[in-house]
Design an enzyme around this catalytic site. Sequence first.
Site, PDB file in Angstrom:
ATOM      1  N   GLY A  35      22.228 -18.462  14.183  1.00 31.85           N
ATOM      2  CA  GLY A  35      21.422 -19.593  14.621  1.00 31.85           C
ATOM      3  C   GLY A  35      19.950 -19.320  14.364  1.00 31.85           C
ATOM      4  CB  VAL A  36      17.780 -19.200  11.580  1.00 35.34           C
ATOM      5  CG1 VAL A  36      17.919 -17.701  11.556  1.00 35.34           C
ATOM      6  CG2 VAL A  36      18.712 -19.848  10.569  1.00 35.34           C
ATOM      7  CE  LYS A  74      18.958 -26.012  33.969  1.00 35.33           C
ATOM      8  NZ  LYS A  74      18.410 -24.991  33.071  1.00 35.33           N
ATOM      9  CB  VAL A 127      14.770 -18.531  19.751  1.00 36.67           C
ATOM     10  CG1 VAL A 127      14.688 -17.070  20.144  1.00 36.67           C
ATOM     11  CG2 VAL A 127      14.346 -19.414  20.918  1.00 36.67           C
TER      12      VAL A 127
HETATM   13  P1  NAD Z   1      17.490 -24.547  18.377  1.00 36.03           P
HETATM   14  O1  NAD Z   1      18.302 -25.764  18.651  1.00 36.03           O
HETATM   15  O2  NAD Z   1      16.113 -24.691  17.831  1.00 36.03           O
HETATM   16  O3  NAD Z   1      18.269 -23.568  17.390  1.00 36.03           O
HETATM   17  C1  NAD Z   1      19.636 -23.347  17.443  1.00 36.03           C
HETATM   18  C2  NAD Z   1      20.103 -23.167  16.006  1.00 36.03           C
HETATM   19  O4  NAD Z   1      21.475 -22.781  16.050  1.00 36.03           O
HETATM   20  C3  NAD Z   1      20.025 -24.449  15.174  1.00 36.03           C
HETATM   21  O5  NAD Z   1      19.371 -24.171  13.939  1.00 36.03           O
HETATM   22  C4  NAD Z   1      21.481 -24.833  14.972  1.00 36.03           C
HETATM   23  O6  NAD Z   1      21.698 -25.467  13.735  1.00 36.03           O
HETATM   24  C5  NAD Z   1      22.148 -23.483  15.024  1.00 36.03           C
HETATM   25  N1  NAD Z   1      23.581 -23.501  15.336  1.00 36.03           N
HETATM   26  C6  NAD Z   1      24.256 -24.347  16.166  1.00 36.03           C
HETATM   27  N2  NAD Z   1      25.571 -24.020  16.184  1.00 36.03           N
HETATM   28  C7  NAD Z   1      25.713 -22.940  15.376  1.00 36.03           C
HETATM   29  C8  NAD Z   1      26.810 -22.139  14.987  1.00 36.03           C
HETATM   30  N3  NAD Z   1      28.048 -22.381  15.431  1.00 36.03           N
HETATM   31  N4  NAD Z   1      26.602 -21.109  14.126  1.00 36.03           N
HETATM   32  C9  NAD Z   1      25.346 -20.850  13.673  1.00 36.03           C
HETATM   33  N5  NAD Z   1      24.277 -21.576  13.992  1.00 36.03           N
HETATM   34  C10 NAD Z   1      24.453 -22.623  14.824  1.00 36.03           C
HETATM   35  O7  NAD Z   1      17.472 -23.740  19.748  1.00 36.03           O
HETATM   36  P2  NAD Z   1      16.466 -22.574  20.160  1.00 36.03           P
HETATM   37  O8  NAD Z   1      15.358 -23.154  20.946  1.00 36.03           O
HETATM   38  O9  NAD Z   1      16.179 -21.718  18.986  1.00 36.03           O
HETATM   39  O10 NAD Z   1      17.385 -21.765  21.195  1.00 36.03           O
HETATM   40  C11 NAD Z   1      18.427 -20.933  20.723  1.00 36.03           C
HETATM   41  C12 NAD Z   1      19.271 -20.487  21.899  1.00 36.03           C
HETATM   42  O11 NAD Z   1      18.455 -19.741  22.817  1.00 36.03           O
HETATM   43  C13 NAD Z   1      19.862 -21.619  22.721  1.00 36.03           C
HETATM   44  O12 NAD Z   1      21.130 -21.222  23.199  1.00 36.03           O
HETATM   45  C14 NAD Z   1      18.901 -21.770  23.882  1.00 36.03           C
HETATM   46  O13 NAD Z   1      19.534 -22.298  25.025  1.00 36.03           O
HETATM   47  C15 NAD Z   1      18.486 -20.330  24.110  1.00 36.03           C
HETATM   48  N6  NAD Z   1      17.160 -20.196  24.706  1.00 36.03           N
HETATM   49  C16 NAD Z   1      16.078 -20.727  24.102  1.00 36.03           C
HETATM   50  C17 NAD Z   1      14.810 -20.563  24.664  1.00 36.03           C
HETATM   51  C18 NAD Z   1      13.591 -21.137  24.000  1.00 36.03           C
HETATM   52  O14 NAD Z   1      12.469 -20.753  24.373  1.00 36.03           O
HETATM   53  N7  NAD Z   1      13.719 -22.022  23.033  1.00 36.03           N
HETATM   54  C19 NAD Z   1      14.662 -19.859  25.877  1.00 36.03           C
HETATM   55  C20 NAD Z   1      15.794 -19.287  26.476  1.00 36.03           C
HETATM   56  C21 NAD Z   1      17.042 -19.477  25.878  1.00 36.03           C
END
Ligand code: NAD
Length: 364
Positions: A190-191, A90, A194
């Site tokens: 959280g929508v 990292k 993912v």
């Molecule tokens: P993203 O930023 O696209 O989506 C996160 C969503 O959560 C946003 O719509 C945001 O408004 C919402 N949110 C934030 N705080 C909130 C709360 N308190 N209550 C409800 N909703 C809330 O992120 P993502 O890419 O969809 O990733 C989601 C999670 O998965 C993150 O924690 C990320 O680290 C993890 N993750 C993502 C990936 C990936 O491929 N994108 C891979 C591994 C892990």
Amino acid sequence: MIDTIEKANGASLTSKMSTFDHEQLVFCQDKSTGLKAIIAIHNTVLGPAVGGTRMWAYTSEEDAVTDVLRLSRGMTYKNALAGLNIGGGKAVIIGDARKDKSEALLRRFGKFVNSLGGKYITAEDVGISTKDMEFVKMETDHVVGLPDFLGGGGDPSPVTAYGVYMGMKASVKEMTGSDSLAGKKVLVQGVGNVGEHLVDHLVKENAEVIVSDIYEDRIKKILSKYGVKAVDVSHVYDQKIDIYSPCALGATINDETINKLTASIICGAANNQLANEQIHGAELQKKGILYAPDYLVNAGGIINCYWEIIGYSREAALEQAEGIYDKTLEIFEKSKSENIPTYLAANLLAEARIHAIGNVKLSF
Ligand code: NAD
């Protein structure tokens, strides 16, 4: 794992590194661009260290070191458990991503990554976008998570969501004997990228989906597209549900929420869902709540990156993410047979693979 590195605060760098047996810590500095970065290579037994670069305004250099040591170790476990032939690493860039980022700084960082000759392969993380990675890529080929037009795998979220979906099906199978999610009440917290793809899978399988998000426009879009229900963020933990799927932030399973949760399964994409692995992992086990380890079920993203390293194919990445189903069941089996929390079963399986493959590599 976090506690112990933090407890080492004040200790010398090499003793901090030896706490979890990190291989290499690289400090990078460039006056003209203002770059201050640290690259941590935790373990390369399985292959080159892969993990994203985070840009964050750390309040002290010690905090940055602690974070990069903790995150790089986490990548070793994640990559090993997912069955990938890559190690854990990292990088952190110390600075405010909104103010301190520039093309020159990112390219200078790319040069430092390049100087490691492929021992560390970087990707995006908090504070670093795909666009930023394009600058890093100008100085090094040791970058993954790139857009399609640069030969990358594009948005990893569909693969991540598919892996979470597989982990969820395995969890239901473990609980009920059938892996059907039809009629199961699933709350997706959280929508974003993912979460939305996950909702798509769940709706197609006739699960009863409830979503929650801090952004009204996200909620509106999801409701109109998928016809699901929504709940205010303040009411997430008092819903009667079968499955809780954290897809927003980490540490949502904590002292406050753990006694409120009605779900019998926790399975979501967010990283570091347990505020304290040892305490909350054990408590979930005691309560009979099945916890699908976050770093296994969200491994689709790194699986997607891995396929960029060995020759990208979205189909292959999805097929490998499908393997999360069997691995989740294997973890549950180990947890039951050894009477240990599922997070610990996952950690032990990851360590066992590194150890076994390390031994294989001893012979020519
Ligand atoms: P993203 O930023 O696209 O989506 C996160 C969503 O959560 C946003 O719509 C945001 O408004 C919402 N949110 C934030 N705080 C909130 C709360 N308190 N209550 C409800 N909703 C809330 O992120 P993502 O890419 O969809 O990733 C989601 C999670 O998965 C993150 O924690 C990320 O680290 C993890 N993750 C993502 C990936 C990936 O491929 N994108 C891979 C591994 C892990």
